[in-house]
Design a protein around this motif. Structure first.
Motif, PDB file in Angstrom:
ATOM      1  N   SER D  88      19.918  25.249  65.732  1.00 47.15           N
ATOM      2  CA  SER D  88      20.293  24.538  66.901  1.00 47.15           C
ATOM      3  C   SER D  88      21.569  24.897  67.260  1.00 47.15           C
ATOM      4  O   SER D  88      21.934  25.154  68.685  1.00 47.15           O
ATOM      5  N   THR D  89      22.508  25.447  66.528  1.00 45.19           N
ATOM      6  CA  THR D  89      23.723  25.735  66.999  1.00 45.19           C
ATOM      7  C   THR D  89      24.013  26.629  67.782  1.00 45.19           C
ATOM      8  O   THR D  89      24.898  26.627  69.054  1.00 45.19           O
ATOM      9  N   PRO D  90      23.245  28.058  67.778  1.00 45.37           N
ATOM     10  CA  PRO D  90      23.337  28.828  69.012  1.00 45.37           C
ATOM     11  C   PRO D  90      23.171  28.338  70.259  1.00 45.37           C
ATOM     12  O   PRO D  90      23.707  28.779  71.321  1.00 45.37           O
ATOM     13  N   PHE D  91      22.127  27.463  70.447  1.00 41.28           N
ATOM     14  CA  PHE D  91      21.824  27.008  71.763  1.00 41.28           C
ATOM     15  C   PHE D  91      22.885  25.900  72.373  1.00 41.28           C
ATOM     16  O   PHE D  91      22.986  25.838  73.314  1.00 41.28           O
ATOM     17  N   ILE D  96      25.696  22.987  80.594  1.00 42.31           N
ATOM     18  CA  ILE D  96      25.403  22.949  81.910  1.00 42.31           C
ATOM     19  C   ILE D  96      26.084  21.489  82.556  1.00 42.31           C
ATOM     20  O   ILE D  96      25.874  20.595  81.873  1.00 42.31           O
ATOM     21  N   LYS D  97      26.517  21.663  83.803  1.00 43.68           N
ATOM     22  CA  LYS D  97      26.836  20.267  84.520  1.00 43.68           C
ATOM     23  C   LYS D  97      25.834  20.085  85.656  1.00 43.68           C
ATOM     24  O   LYS D  97      25.924  20.988  86.578  1.00 43.68           O
ATOM     25  N   LEU D  98      25.508  19.041  85.723  1.00 46.25           N
ATOM     26  CA  LEU D  98      24.672  18.716  86.817  1.00 46.25           C
ATOM     27  C   LEU D  98      24.954  17.269  87.673  1.00 46.25           C
ATOM     28  O   LEU D  98      25.715  16.697  86.862  1.00 46.25           O
ATOM     29  N   ILE D 111      20.693   7.384  80.054  1.00 48.56           N
ATOM     30  CA  ILE D 111      22.081   7.325  79.572  1.00 48.56           C
ATOM     31  C   ILE D 111      22.014   6.939  77.946  1.00 48.56           C
ATOM     32  O   ILE D 111      22.910   7.200  76.997  1.00 48.56           O
ATOM     33  N   ARG D 112      20.572   6.788  77.495  1.00 52.73           N
ATOM     34  CA  ARG D 112      20.333   6.532  76.030  1.00 52.73           C
ATOM     35  C   ARG D 112      20.705   7.933  75.221  1.00 52.73           C
ATOM     36  O   ARG D 112      20.823   7.823  73.878  1.00 52.73           O
ATOM     37  N   HIS D 113      20.629   8.838  76.109  1.00 51.43           N
ATOM     38  CA  HIS D 113      20.893  10.222  75.417  1.00 51.43           C
ATOM     39  C   HIS D 113      22.514  10.448  75.222  1.00 51.43           C
ATOM     40  O   HIS D 113      23.023  10.817  76.149  1.00 51.43           O
ATOM     41  N   ARG D 114      22.865  10.088  74.122  1.00 51.49           N
ATOM     42  CA  ARG D 114      24.476  10.008  73.869  1.00 51.49           C
ATOM     43  C   ARG D 114      25.262  11.309  73.954  1.00 51.49           C
ATOM     44  O   ARG D 114      26.435  11.195  73.998  1.00 51.49           O
ATOM     45  N   THR D 115      24.782  12.279  73.527  1.00 49.77           N
ATOM     46  CA  THR D 115      25.260  13.630  73.360  1.00 49.77           C
ATOM     47  C   THR D 115      25.299  14.441  74.725  1.00 49.77           C
ATOM     48  O   THR D 115      25.084  15.354  74.791  1.00 49.77           O
ATOM     49  N   ASP D 220      24.989  20.339  76.388  1.00 50.95           N
ATOM     50  CA  ASP D 220      24.677  21.592  75.983  1.00 50.95           C
ATOM     51  C   ASP D 220      23.161  22.021  75.962  1.00 50.95           C
ATOM     52  O   ASP D 220      22.286  21.014  75.990  1.00 50.95           O
ATOM     53  N   LEU D 221      22.867  23.024  75.788  1.00 45.37           N
ATOM     54  CA  LEU D 221      21.474  23.583  75.812  1.00 45.37           C
ATOM     55  C   LEU D 221      20.476  22.938  74.724  1.00 45.37           C
ATOM     56  O   LEU D 221      19.597  22.416  75.104  1.00 45.37           O
ATOM     57  N   HIS D 222      21.087  22.882  73.491  1.00 46.39           N
ATOM     58  CA  HIS D 222      20.213  22.291  72.523  1.00 46.39           C
ATOM     59  C   HIS D 222      19.901  20.735  72.899  1.00 46.39           C
ATOM     60  O   HIS D 222      18.811  20.232  72.548  1.00 46.39           O
TER      61      HIS D 222
END
Lengths: 315, 315, 315, 315
Positions: D88-91, D96-98, D111-115, D220-222
């Motif tokens: 996962s680290t290369p991804f 991206i900022k939306l 918002i439950r996605h904390r990362t 991040d993309l990952h």
């Protein structure tokens, strides 16, 4: 009444069954375990589980420092040292799990603290209970005139009465319509057999944001202190601050040495900017410093004076 | 011998003092608490504290699902459901704290798992102990010919003997020079009063990466499963895999239902790509699929076949 | 020479190809992009990519505050306000990716900052380069006598010479034996066809901890400030502080307004405990406060005086 | 209409000013930058900034694998390899900022996605706009009969009409009362000079949960792939899935190679349990496996068949 009789019976049953453990035990939390502290009109906070105590913080710090530090300091002194120097990892070794019942607009602020584990009641899956937060009259605050984010004096008289009436009526009507759209009651009896009933995950959108939800919320002591520092602060919104204050009492009973250090270095400490430090040094050298010659903006100067002299005693 | 007599005495003393608690208790972990499982030649893993059990996972899930789910499923079935559908938050409600002694090159891999709390022995502060990992002869593996990251057969004969000699001699010489640069011994006696002694934070750079360090490492069960999935995998380096396997035994004793679900859906499950699924469907419909007509690269086809038919029984 | 000619040619090529973008651009970072700042004897830091600028911080803050805040404050004032009041989320909107070459014992400290993304050179997969950190004579510090974690004066004369000799010899010998165990050279030529060669993932354990590794390290500006606050601090180990200082220069060029606020409120600010604030108020009221009547321990009083009066001018 | 004319003018202005940069540029995202993709009735998603492209993923992976991997694989093959093996680290090296406008009940799931980093419009500070999500008739789904969390057929006729009427009326009335309690209009004109007006931080609790909020959301993309895997899934609630699908289109334009690998190995792949693999092997060996002899529960068997044979073609 935040707890149902069924819930209270479960708590009593859980408290009636002590177990043996070889783990560290915090007597102050054992006395509280499972019991609910009421917060706001229908909310509560209660400790459901915990791990570690003051000694666990010390133990983790001594792993880091190795043989070198053994006996060099007593536990209280070591914990104060760790807090003063922002050594956060030993405090991360303690963990607490809370069960919290809280209005949704409070939950939305709370969840912004990302370093915690959360399981919230799902309104996709189950029907929400009919409980809303209605502020007590003394907390029905006006918008602050000077601070866009703050509160002024409490509303009074007819204006207060109307606000309370609107809050109550709108919450009640939205909930009734929620039930009507679901076409079911709590015990599952269908109201109108000719209707399918809207999906719960959609119907919930009709509820106002003072409806109560609940969750399990688990975090470590370092991140809990960060939460308390922001949310037990006088600038935090009253409705989350009362939860933070209830948790402060819990932490005091759990890890009394860490709590004392947190009060000393965080809650009741102060920090100053480079410019503030320069002003302080001039003042200590006997110079009269005013906003005009301080190098600070009026707002910053006001904060500086408030930190230095909260009771207005200095000249 | 991973533990000193002093450490073993502390463990015995800790195990001799049971306390009463109202918290959930995991009997399988109580039986293990504080005791060290040896790993590699001088390392160990031991449980120092924990929070929660299988019932805590179920309880957190039932908060989320509310009244709707009560009694609908038994605990084992609910935990299997959660694992199968990647509902991770209930597993986050359990927490474990391990004390681990491990070589530095293993610690460097391990620390890449960021969702954990760590207190490591500080070589800035204290002197490192003289203990190195030297592989057992059967683990002295050659570089794999086909896989840049893998291991081949064990070295043999004179080559193996020389490798072991070099590892031992270099570690020993570097450690002696470390002590010489520090100009002190473990008990603090100064070797040469004419010398100042190099700062510990600098002298440590002279140590080889098979020296043992130790840390307290605390994580929740969801993140621990993620760690175990990657590090108990046959592709993980042997020297970290043996730690992961020791932790697998701990988790089995701690949360047997969650462990069984983890084995069923993660450790011994398999996943297939879109192309792999298309091949599978063709095979089930009776078609003979080969790498050439599979749409996969040779490497991917090899992995596909290995997942499907690890023992080479299919035609 | 931290960069190979091949690397320098790649950098020059990358800098020769400007692209058009509609994104925010930070001119100060464009001037630096890809170019390496040397750190220590063989290390470097270079910016490989970035996202956002001072205006992005302001823009994110204005989303939060909505129409209310528009035009109320200029950008610099708003950024100062955010920094002063610990509003961290707008600073998280900027991101930077660095390529860092650093000794392993420094990498081990650095990686403790968990809120970053890392891709490190893999010694399981590839052979390490033959480059070690050897301190310059003026940084060959003795162990501090008073502070177990600190450095004293530089070593001198024969002791310094011997330390340098040991560091060089041990690193070199361990590396030679590493190559010998691998039974290959950098260009892949096998030294001794009769040998299999030890797996790279094992051979690496023979290397000393001053060998250089490298990684891509990506983090947001809020977490970078936290890193810099701890690692650009005078109490940080010199060998990581020089990296932090090189990054400070990068941040200053990237987001000059945020950097100025960081200097004002974090790097050169100070904080005081509740007891410290009480002492301050007594001092401002004209009282003579000493350690004895301060309520502080001698160590804490020393820190208090140092914050207040770093140059010893006050009575 | 999700965007005001003022917002559209700002977007046009931002797109009219290309800058030069030495950073990696993703042409597919440049074409989209700042422009809003409408979602639901008043929502949108738009890309505000980004960092990295497919080549950045490859570059990070090559740092990890060092010289060994250079040229061994082309970029697409390497990215597929990374995705297949959960590297996962290369991804994580792409960011991206939306800018997202979304109903509050959707925001509460998201918002439950904390990362991720978030700056949300503050209803403590500013007045909320009068915009609510009202489902289109075809999305006015009934509660599923078999699945407590799911949706059934769309409501029809009078029931649908009443639900729409209730949602509209309740949202409108709550908003009117919100304004009445605030005692101000959007342009700041006070309605009734005899009233103080309730604090915004309190009045907001009267709003229904289909009101729109907005935020900047950066990840991040990952972690974005993880979000998309859960939220672009057919089991996700329709109202968040349409946002996820809009983001899928963005990712496809941004990092086409990574997107293709994500589709191949995550979105359209499948995974099987240990029991499922055993069944598969029996089926491939020609045995007829049924739920009864599968070792699976009826629910699990249904999922297994659906993964294997979504179109019901197998016997």
């Amino acid at each position: 009444m935040p707890l149902t009789p069924e819930q209270q019976a479960q708590i009593d049953a859980a408290r009636a069954r002590p177990n043996q453990t070889l783990r560290a035990v915090a007597p102050g939390l054992e006395a509280r375990l499972y019991q609910a502290t009421p917060v706001l009109d229908h909310g509560f906070v209660r400790v459901v589980d915990y791990m570690g105590d003051d000694a666990a913080i010390v133990q983790a710090a001594r792993v880091s420092y190795g043989a070198g530090t053994r006996k060099a300091r007593d536990d209280a002194g070591l914990i104060r040292y760790l807090m003063r120097h922002w050594h956060s990892t030993p405090f991360e070794m303690c963990e607490i799990k809370l069960h919290v019942k809280l209005p949704i607009f409070v939950a939305r602020q709370w969840i912004r603290h990302r370093t915690a584990n959360v399981n919230e009641y799902s309104a996709r899956y189950s029907v929400m209970d009919r409980e809303f937060y209605i502020p007590a009259p003394e907390h029905l605050a006006a918008q602050a005139a000077t601070n866009r984010q703050g509160r002024g004096e409490a509303l009074e008289g007819e204006e207060a009465a109307e606000v309370l009436r609107l809050l109550r009526e709108d919450a009640a009507r939205c909930y009734e319509d929620y039930e009507r759209m679901l076409n079911q009651t709590i015990d599952g009896r269908v109201l109108d057999p000719a209707r399918k009933g809207l999906a719960r995950e959609l119907a919930r959108m009709n509820l106002t944001q003072n409806i109560y939800t609940q969750w399990y919320w688990k975090t470590d002591l370092h991140n809990l202190f960060h939460f308390l520092r922001l949310r037990a602060d006088p600038h935090a919104q009253h409705e989350i601050r009362v939860y933070a204050e209830a948790i402060c009492d819990i932490v005091r009973d759990w890890v009394p040495l860490a709590w004392a250090a947190f009060e000393e270095y965080r809650l009741h400490g102060a920090q100053f900017s480079r410019t503030g430090m320069a002003c302080l040094r001039r003042m200590l050298a006997g110079e009269r410093v005013t906003q005009e010659n301080s190098g600070m903006s009026p707002g910053e100067w006001r904060e500086f004076r408030a930190a230095l002299d909260p009771e207005g005693r200095l000249p």
